[in-house]
Design an enzyme around this catalytic site. Sequence first.
Site, PDB file in Angstrom:
ATOM      1  N   ASP A 489       0.807  -1.217   0.000  1.00  0.00           N
ATOM      2  CA  ASP A 489       0.000   0.000   0.000  1.00  0.00           C
ATOM      3  C   ASP A 489       0.843   1.272   0.000  1.00  0.00           C
ATOM      4  O   ASP A 489       0.330   2.363  -0.236  1.00  0.00           O
ATOM      5  CB  ASP A 489      -0.856   0.045   1.276  1.00  0.00           C
TER       6      ASP A 489
HETATM    7  C1  BGC Z   1       0.469   1.150   6.350  1.00  0.00           C
HETATM    8  C2  BGC Z   1       0.141  -0.074   5.547  1.00  0.00           C
HETATM    9  C3  BGC Z   1      -1.338  -0.205   5.377  1.00  0.00           C
HETATM   10  C4  BGC Z   1      -1.910   1.099   4.831  1.00  0.00           C
HETATM   11  C5  BGC Z   1      -3.402   1.054   4.631  1.00  0.00           C
HETATM   12  C6  BGC Z   1      -0.202   2.361   5.776  1.00  0.00           C
HETATM   13  O1  BGC Z   1       0.034   3.460   6.613  1.00  0.00           O
HETATM   14  O2  BGC Z   1       1.859   1.327   6.396  1.00  0.00           O
HETATM   15  O3  BGC Z   1       0.682  -1.233   6.164  1.00  0.00           O
HETATM   16  O4  BGC Z   1      -1.616  -1.265   4.521  1.00  0.00           O
HETATM   17  O5  BGC Z   1      -1.573   2.165   5.670  1.00  0.00           O
HETATM   18  O6  BGC Z   1      -4.108   1.157   5.765  1.00  0.00           O
HETATM   19  C1  NOJ Z   2      -1.362  -3.870   5.599  1.00  0.00           C
HETATM   20  C2  NOJ Z   2      -2.591  -3.960   4.775  1.00  0.00           C
HETATM   21  O1  NOJ Z   2      -3.651  -4.448   5.568  1.00  0.00           O
HETATM   22  C3  NOJ Z   2      -2.412  -4.839   3.574  1.00  0.00           C
HETATM   23  O2  NOJ Z   2      -3.550  -4.817   2.776  1.00  0.00           O
HETATM   24  C4  NOJ Z   2      -1.208  -4.418   2.812  1.00  0.00           C
HETATM   25  O3  NOJ Z   2      -1.051  -5.301   1.740  1.00  0.00           O
HETATM   26  C5  NOJ Z   2       0.028  -4.392   3.680  1.00  0.00           C
HETATM   27  N1  NOJ Z   2      -0.214  -3.559   4.820  1.00  0.00           N
HETATM   28  C6  NOJ Z   2       1.269  -3.903   2.959  1.00  0.00           C
HETATM   29  O4  NOJ Z   2       1.204  -2.545   2.690  1.00  0.00           O
END
Ligand code: BGC
Ligand code: NOJ
Length: 799
Positions: A489
């Site tokens: 993400d």
């Molecule tokens: C986090 C990710 C997460 C994303 C969506 C980001 O701040 O680092 O791990 O998947 O937010 O919520």
């Molecule tokens: C946490 C999120 O829940 C997941 O959807 C995502 O793939 C990972 N972070 C990596 O960013």
Amino acid sequence: MRDLTMNTFGHFDDSGREYVITNPATPWPWINYMGTEDFFSLISNTAGGYCFCKDAKFRRILRYRYNGVPMDAGGRYYYIKDGDTVWNPGWKPCKTELDAYECRHGMGYTRVTGEKDGLKADVLFFVPIGHRCEVHRVRLTNTGNVRKSFQLYSFVEWCLWNASTDMENFQRNLSTGQVEIDGNVLYHKTEYRERRDHYAFFGVNRKFDGFDTDRETFIGLYNGFEAPQQVFAGTSGNSVAHGWSPIASHRFDLTLEPGASEELIFVLGYVENAPEEKFVAPGVINKAKAQVMMRAFATGAQVDAAFAALKAYWDDLLGRFIVASDVPELDRTVNVWNQYQCMITFFFSRSASYFESGIGRGMGFRDSNQDLAGIVHLIPDRARQRIIDIASTQFPDGGCYHQYQPLTKRGNNDIGGGFNDDPLWLIFGTVAYIRETGDFGILDEPVPFDNKPGTEVSLLEHLKISFAHVTDNLGPHGLPLIGRADWNDCLNLNCFSDNPDESFQTTENKTEGSKAESLMIAGLFVAEGRDFAELLERIDADKAYVDKVRADVAAMEEAVKKYGWDGEWFLRAYDYYGRKIGSDECEEGKVFIESQGWCTMARIGAEEGLCDKALDSCVNYLECEHGMVLNTPAYTHYIKDYGEISSYPEGYKENAGIFCHNNPWVIIGEAMAGRAEDAWRHYKKITPAFTKDQALRKVEPYVFCQMVAGKDAEKPGEGKNSWLTGTAAWTWKAVSEALLGIKPQYDGLLVEPCIPIGTYRIRRRFRDAEYDLTIRQTGKGGKAFIPYKPGKQVLDLTL
Ligand code: BGC
Ligand code: NOJ
């Protein structure tokens, strides 16, 4: 004084499937979850936490302050006033030094026992099956040799339902609170007079000697939870809350002879009533359902029976896959804690933990699909429903909302969309489900688009458009366009944000004209595309279509080999302008884990040696003492063209943290390449049961966490974001299928182990079959296929 340098805070009790915490001052609250249907609770080792029904944001029952100091303040507190001493069985909030303390986190229950000055309080907390409530059985025993007269107080603080506005809209909130008191039960009915059809209650199975429902009266305006003025005075205010902050507290004046025990049963429940049944008289709520629940837990025998039913529920589930090996850390992870965590992540997605506030995030499209892989063998019917729910939020072009709200099951626009890996996960989840169950019928289920009635097409059509969403969105190298982001993400290649007030996750993206392509999606597409083609062949799908799927997959493999190989490892992506990311040419972020994981799982270029080289690069560049980092070298400054990934300090989260979720991808890749030693070493590094230093790890030693600080961090090895993470399902897949080698297929089990632990035994229920397998490994990497046949089979396999 407690020894804060102490390194051990508890241990596993395998026979009881419990983790036993013996020092309440854990380095972070070590929590557990309760609930199996739609009433759920979080409970820490000091009884902190909260509960909700269905939706952690909209139906929050207990108030909880995430940012409080000290942290984890608030929960279900029992106070004992014994002479001048006030203490809690779970140590907090008074933190009075106890003579004995123990917290046992078990499967869906937590048992906290404290002892002080010859009085023992043993509190069992659980959410019974079939009821929307927590049951607290409080057992008090006089363990000394003098008669004891003391007082017991209960305490919970109500949330005004919407956990978000509860923390914001004080001009309204402080005037809305309403309660009712009836018999032994304290009711919380804020907003029930208007649009709500639900209330909560906290009752007990005997007459109390005093009560409070107004926080200020009970605690005192200038006190904290550790010093409630009524408790210290030995009184109750018998307060009736009007606005401000409603709470519920009962007081009991008790006397126990030496050796004698008393048991009190508290029920913390939630009730919904139909609009026409809300009131029995003007302003008087209909309590019938609450009374039914109170009667269901009026006696110790009833509680015992409900608790036994909960145990039986978990016995049945955890009887479906049992390994017996010479490695206790492996056995307890596989047999108990990993499967348990898979259930919890399935129930909660990423909504409510001690790192997720229960407010921001609903059910993720990709997250929930991946979670399925951890539970299809446990609760297949619920997996089926989840697949339909997820697919129903898809759009006709195969794209989807990134998340949906569990209460409404509707896509949540606030969280955005356009993550181009999302659609493929539907194929992943559905294939996992059908391989486990053999239920091909699900493919014919009518499923709408964006939940709009009348738009239904079969689930199979949804899978087709999911597949097409990738081929319809290819970039200049024939690789998948990344969209807003792929699985990572934080790799925001079309975002270009320089405004700190906007979210990387939801802000407008400049995808128009972008050349940003993802090698992670490419690998995922090849792996899932092959699975999809195999599924299509099973159901005799139109041959021309299957051929096209296979041809698209082959073309993608070629594109990866041609444009996605960097010499020693797979590239990670191309950015908006078509420049390489995750290449030796880059100054930072030369090697990334995601594309190594997915391209080796897809075996792209295996014959040419690419997979072995990529796996070697994981060992050489990404592996450190505590696992493999996501990328290396870490980004040392913010790069506008890459977005959130470079916003994190080095070694944390997506910037070179050990993102446990994607370690299993490489582990599976290693196993597919037959590299058992590497696979096993990587697995042990991220599996908490193998962790030696509990203080360093900080978070619970019985569950996986999303991220462990990487080699570039201040404290490498420190864990964060425990419980709700795709790591649960992926490590389950890695250990059960890739390492232990039990791979569900459409018509049987393929046994193909790759784990250097010699001989072990597996008991595995698979549909209506029960296999008892002794697996003797010769080190030659053999495999055996066991066709599905209902009934019991005992097999001795030398592989
Ligand atoms: C986090 C990710 C997460 C994303 C969506 C980001 O701040 O680092 O791990 O998947 O937010 O919520
Ligand atoms: C946490 C999120 O829940 C997941 O959807 C995502 O793939 C990972 N972070 C990596 O960013």
